[in-house]
Design a protein around this motif. Structure first.
Motif, PDB file in Angstrom:
ATOM      1  N   LEU A  11       0.893  -1.195   0.020  1.00  0.00           N
ATOM      2  CA  LEU A  11      -0.060  -0.001  -0.128  1.00  0.00           C
ATOM      3  C   LEU A  11       0.867   1.448   0.032  1.00  0.00           C
ATOM      4  O   LEU A  11       0.727   2.165  -0.518  1.00  0.00           O
ATOM      5  CB  LEU A  11      -1.137   0.026   1.088  1.00  0.00           C
ATOM      6  N   ALA A  12       1.998   1.385   0.736  1.00  0.00           N
ATOM      7  CA  ALA A  12       2.976   2.473   0.872  1.00  0.00           C
ATOM      8  C   ALA A  12       3.502   2.457  -0.567  1.00  0.00           C
ATOM      9  O   ALA A  12       3.783   3.659  -1.052  1.00  0.00           O
ATOM     10  CB  ALA A  12       3.748   2.282   1.844  1.00  0.00           C
ATOM     11  N   ARG A  13       3.926   1.470  -1.185  1.00  0.00           N
ATOM     12  CA  ARG A  13       4.508   1.654  -2.297  1.00  0.00           C
ATOM     13  C   ARG A  13       3.836   2.161  -3.509  1.00  0.00           C
ATOM     14  O   ARG A  13       3.909   3.211  -4.266  1.00  0.00           O
ATOM     15  CB  ARG A  13       5.075   0.280  -2.724  1.00  0.00           C
ATOM     16  N   GLU A  14       2.458   1.615  -3.581  1.00  0.00           N
ATOM     17  CA  GLU A  14       1.474   1.968  -4.642  1.00  0.00           C
ATOM     18  C   GLU A  14       0.710   3.117  -4.323  1.00  0.00           C
ATOM     19  O   GLU A  14      -0.079   3.721  -5.267  1.00  0.00           O
ATOM     20  CB  GLU A  14       0.400   0.725  -4.689  1.00  0.00           C
ATOM     21  N   ALA A  15       0.443   3.513  -3.095  1.00  0.00           N
ATOM     22  CA  ALA A  15      -0.305   4.675  -2.692  1.00  0.00           C
ATOM     23  C   ALA A  15      -1.617   4.438  -3.281  1.00  0.00           C
ATOM     24  O   ALA A  15      -2.288   5.591  -3.425  1.00  0.00           O
ATOM     25  CB  ALA A  15       0.307   6.194  -3.239  1.00  0.00           C
ATOM     26  N   HIS A  16      -2.319   3.363  -3.331  1.00  0.00           N
ATOM     27  CA  HIS A  16      -3.501   3.108  -3.981  1.00  0.00           C
ATOM     28  C   HIS A  16      -4.176   1.937  -3.456  1.00  0.00           C
ATOM     29  O   HIS A  16      -3.382   0.904  -3.727  1.00  0.00           O
ATOM     30  CB  HIS A  16      -3.475   3.528  -5.349  1.00  0.00           C
ATOM     31  N   PHE A  17      -5.191   1.719  -3.030  1.00  0.00           N
ATOM     32  CA  PHE A  17      -5.683   0.390  -2.254  1.00  0.00           C
ATOM     33  C   PHE A  17      -6.047  -0.473  -3.550  1.00  0.00           C
ATOM     34  O   PHE A  17      -5.612  -1.725  -3.481  1.00  0.00           O
ATOM     35  CB  PHE A  17      -7.039   0.606  -1.425  1.00  0.00           C
ATOM     36  N   GLY A  18      -6.535   0.008  -4.586  1.00  0.00           N
ATOM     37  CA  GLY A  18      -6.671  -1.128  -5.790  1.00  0.00           C
ATOM     38  C   GLY A  18      -5.399  -1.483  -6.097  1.00  0.00           C
ATOM     39  O   GLY A  18      -5.517  -2.956  -6.412  1.00  0.00           O
ATOM     40  N   ARG A  19      -4.470  -0.486  -6.401  1.00  0.00           N
ATOM     41  CA  ARG A  19      -3.481  -1.060  -7.340  1.00  0.00           C
ATOM     42  C   ARG A  19      -2.482  -2.114  -6.495  1.00  0.00           C
ATOM     43  O   ARG A  19      -1.933  -2.980  -6.780  1.00  0.00           O
ATOM     44  CB  ARG A  19      -2.376   0.204  -7.663  1.00  0.00           C
ATOM     45  N   ALA A  20      -2.494  -1.741  -4.942  1.00  0.00           N
ATOM     46  CA  ALA A  20      -1.756  -2.558  -3.999  1.00  0.00           C
ATOM     47  C   ALA A  20      -2.464  -3.896  -3.960  1.00  0.00           C
ATOM     48  O   ALA A  20      -1.585  -4.948  -3.957  1.00  0.00           O
ATOM     49  CB  ALA A  20      -1.874  -1.920  -2.631  1.00  0.00           C
ATOM     50  N   ALA A  21      -3.679  -3.962  -3.993  1.00  0.00           N
ATOM     51  CA  ALA A  21      -4.432  -5.365  -3.899  1.00  0.00           C
ATOM     52  C   ALA A  21      -4.337  -6.224  -5.005  1.00  0.00           C
ATOM     53  O   ALA A  21      -3.846  -7.416  -4.995  1.00  0.00           O
ATOM     54  CB  ALA A  21      -5.977  -5.192  -3.682  1.00  0.00           C
ATOM     55  N   LEU A  46      -2.292   3.890  10.873  1.00  0.00           N
ATOM     56  CA  LEU A  46      -1.372   3.946  10.066  1.00  0.00           C
ATOM     57  C   LEU A  46      -1.614   4.540   8.585  1.00  0.00           C
ATOM     58  O   LEU A  46      -0.436   5.175   8.088  1.00  0.00           O
ATOM     59  CB  LEU A  46      -1.018   2.454   9.604  1.00  0.00           C
ATOM     60  N   VAL A  47      -2.661   4.770   8.313  1.00  0.00           N
ATOM     61  CA  VAL A  47      -2.973   5.347   6.982  1.00  0.00           C
ATOM     62  C   VAL A  47      -4.043   6.438   7.169  1.00  0.00           C
ATOM     63  O   VAL A  47      -5.262   6.304   7.727  1.00  0.00           O
ATOM     64  CB  VAL A  47      -3.627   4.337   5.937  1.00  0.00           C
ATOM     65  N   THR A  57       0.330   8.147   8.008  1.00  0.00           N
ATOM     66  CA  THR A  57       0.453   8.963   9.288  1.00  0.00           C
ATOM     67  C   THR A  57       1.912   8.857   9.794  1.00  0.00           C
ATOM     68  O   THR A  57       2.618   8.178   9.183  1.00  0.00           O
ATOM     69  CB  THR A  57      -0.328   8.371  10.267  1.00  0.00           C
ATOM     70  N   PRO A  58       2.217   9.872  10.609  1.00  0.00           N
ATOM     71  CA  PRO A  58       3.604   9.694  10.996  1.00  0.00           C
ATOM     72  C   PRO A  58       3.902   8.295  11.961  1.00  0.00           C
ATOM     73  O   PRO A  58       5.084   7.805  11.700  1.00  0.00           O
ATOM     74  CB  PRO A  58       3.598  10.975  12.302  1.00  0.00           C
ATOM     75  N   GLU A  59       2.900   7.892  12.573  1.00  0.00           N
ATOM     76  CA  GLU A  59       2.994   6.329  13.012  1.00  0.00           C
ATOM     77  C   GLU A  59       3.315   5.510  11.746  1.00  0.00           C
ATOM     78  O   GLU A  59       4.169   4.598  11.710  1.00  0.00           O
ATOM     79  CB  GLU A  59       1.700   6.060  13.814  1.00  0.00           C
ATOM     80  N   GLY A  60       2.620   5.657  10.698  1.00  0.00           N
ATOM     81  CA  GLY A  60       2.820   4.882   9.579  1.00  0.00           C
ATOM     82  C   GLY A  60       4.020   5.016   9.011  1.00  0.00           C
ATOM     83  O   GLY A  60       4.609   3.885   8.454  1.00  0.00           O
ATOM     84  N   GLN A  61       4.730   6.077   8.994  1.00  0.00           N
ATOM     85  CA  GLN A  61       6.009   6.217   8.342  1.00  0.00           C
ATOM     86  C   GLN A  61       6.994   5.369   9.037  1.00  0.00           C
ATOM     87  O   GLN A  61       7.923   4.854   8.643  1.00  0.00           O
ATOM     88  CB  GLN A  61       6.388   7.784   8.023  1.00  0.00           C
ATOM     89  N   THR A  62       6.922   5.532  10.453  1.00  0.00           N
ATOM     90  CA  THR A  62       7.745   4.861  11.405  1.00  0.00           C
ATOM     91  C   THR A  62       7.596   3.320  11.290  1.00  0.00           C
ATOM     92  O   THR A  62       8.435   2.590  11.117  1.00  0.00           O
ATOM     93  CB  THR A  62       7.574   5.018  12.872  1.00  0.00           C
ATOM     94  N   ALA A  63       6.358   3.073  11.126  1.00  0.00           N
ATOM     95  CA  ALA A  63       6.075   1.295  10.971  1.00  0.00           C
ATOM     96  C   ALA A  63       6.632   0.909   9.780  1.00  0.00           C
ATOM     97  O   ALA A  63       6.684  -0.302   9.401  1.00  0.00           O
ATOM     98  CB  ALA A  63       4.474   1.211  11.290  1.00  0.00           C
ATOM     99  N   LEU A  64       6.638   1.773   8.804  1.00  0.00           N
ATOM    100  CA  LEU A  64       6.822   1.332   7.231  1.00  0.00           C
ATOM    101  C   LEU A  64       8.389   1.003   7.475  1.00  0.00           C
ATOM    102  O   LEU A  64       8.908  -0.203   6.712  1.00  0.00           O
ATOM    103  CB  LEU A  64       6.768   2.455   6.333  1.00  0.00           C
TER     104      LEU A  64
END
Length: 295
Positions: A11-21, A46-47, A57-64
């Motif tokens: 999801l972080a890579r594609e920045a799109h739920f459909g493309r990530a799926a 996270l998102v 989110t900032p927490e999402g960036q750390t989690a990534l």
């Protein structure tokens, strides 16, 4: 949790739920549920969500950062265990700048002679894309410039230094020259790699160093297109020596060294910094070092 971290990275890579799926070959509801379950497990959002993906989110960036490390470690564990069971085997995924495709063919061939149970996937990508793909665990290694883009925390093995050749028809006035200056080529009709390619940015700097701007008529991300335009007599092009020699073997082209103030640029194998590397990647890096010492 590991499968949820894989979803989060996609999801972080594609920045799109459909493309990530789609990239994971799962449904979008499955992805959305997986991300929500990961958030529940970690106890943070996270998102950013609205009607569509709104970023991390900032927490999402750390989690990534942690997700990439955990998934990378898990993949390495699987590779280590497979090596214990089967010896050196599996799939190596490489992304390579277009001008180094002849070199990756040599590397894969030499590696394959000693390790026939390892298969390769080789993709042509820009230097910036290669670094992003390494971060996102989409590839195991790349071949790219070592002295231009900010590399980050990676392991590298220099393969060669890039020297440039003018590629022209045999009928060109330049064809019988021993060398040509960048300033002489600036006014010619040129076909060059696209501006998002690091090679093109280097070429532009070489022209700028002699106060000349290239007359670019054709831009492409394919060196084959560039050589084909030269063969038709429509343009000249500039390519690194190894790629130029490869293409000239199959076409009626003349190669003339270019001279100017810009230094040569190093190209090499780039891999995520990890100690130890997987057995397959470690063997690939050893092969690259052997090839480098012979160059």
């Amino acid at each position: 949790m590991l499968d949820k971290l894989e979803m989060f990275i996609a999801l972080a890579r594609e920045a799109h739920f459909g493309r990530a799926a789609e990239s994971l070959r799962i449904t979008q509801p499955t992805l959305s549920t997986g991300i929500k379950q990961l958030e529940d497990q970690l106890g943070v959002l996270l998102v950013f969500r609205a009607s569509r993906f709104g970023g991390l989110t900032p927490e999402g960036q750390t989690a990534l950062v942690w997700a990439r490390k955990i998934v990378g470690d898990a993949r390495q564990l699987r590779e280590e265990m497979r090596f214990k069971r089967e010896g050196l085997s599996g799939q190596l995924r490489l992304a390579v700048i277009p001008t180094a495709l002849t070199w990756v063919a040599r590397l894969a061939s030499e590696f394959g002679e000693k390790h026939p149970n390892v298969r390769f996937t080789i993709l042509s990508r820009t230097s910036i894309e290669i670094l992003a793909m390494l971060d996102n665990l989409e590839i195991d290694a790349g071949i790219s410039y070592l002295d231009n883009e900010p590399m980050g925390r990676v392991s590298t093995v220099q393969l060669y230094e890039e020297h440039y050749m003018l590629v022209c028809p045999l009928t060109s006035p330049f064809a019988r020259r021993d060398s040509v200056g960048w300033d002489e080529v600036g006014g010619a009709r040129l076909s060059l790699l696209a501006p998002d390619m690091q090679n093109r940015r280097i070429i532009n700097r070489n022209f700028a160093a002699v106060d000349t701007a290239p007359e670019t008529w054709i831009e492409s991300n394919s060196t084959i297109v560039l050589a084909a335009m030269v063969e038709r007599g429509d343009c000249l092009t500039v390519l690194p020596e190894d790629m130029a020699e490869f293409l000239a073997q199959r076409n009626s082209l003349a190669l003339v060294p270019l001279h100017g103030p810009e230094p040569a640029h190093s190209v090499g194998l780039v891999a995520p910094y990890r100690e130890p590397h997987t057995p397959v990647l470690d063997a690939l890096m050893r092969t690259a070092r052997k090839m480098s010492t012979r160059n």
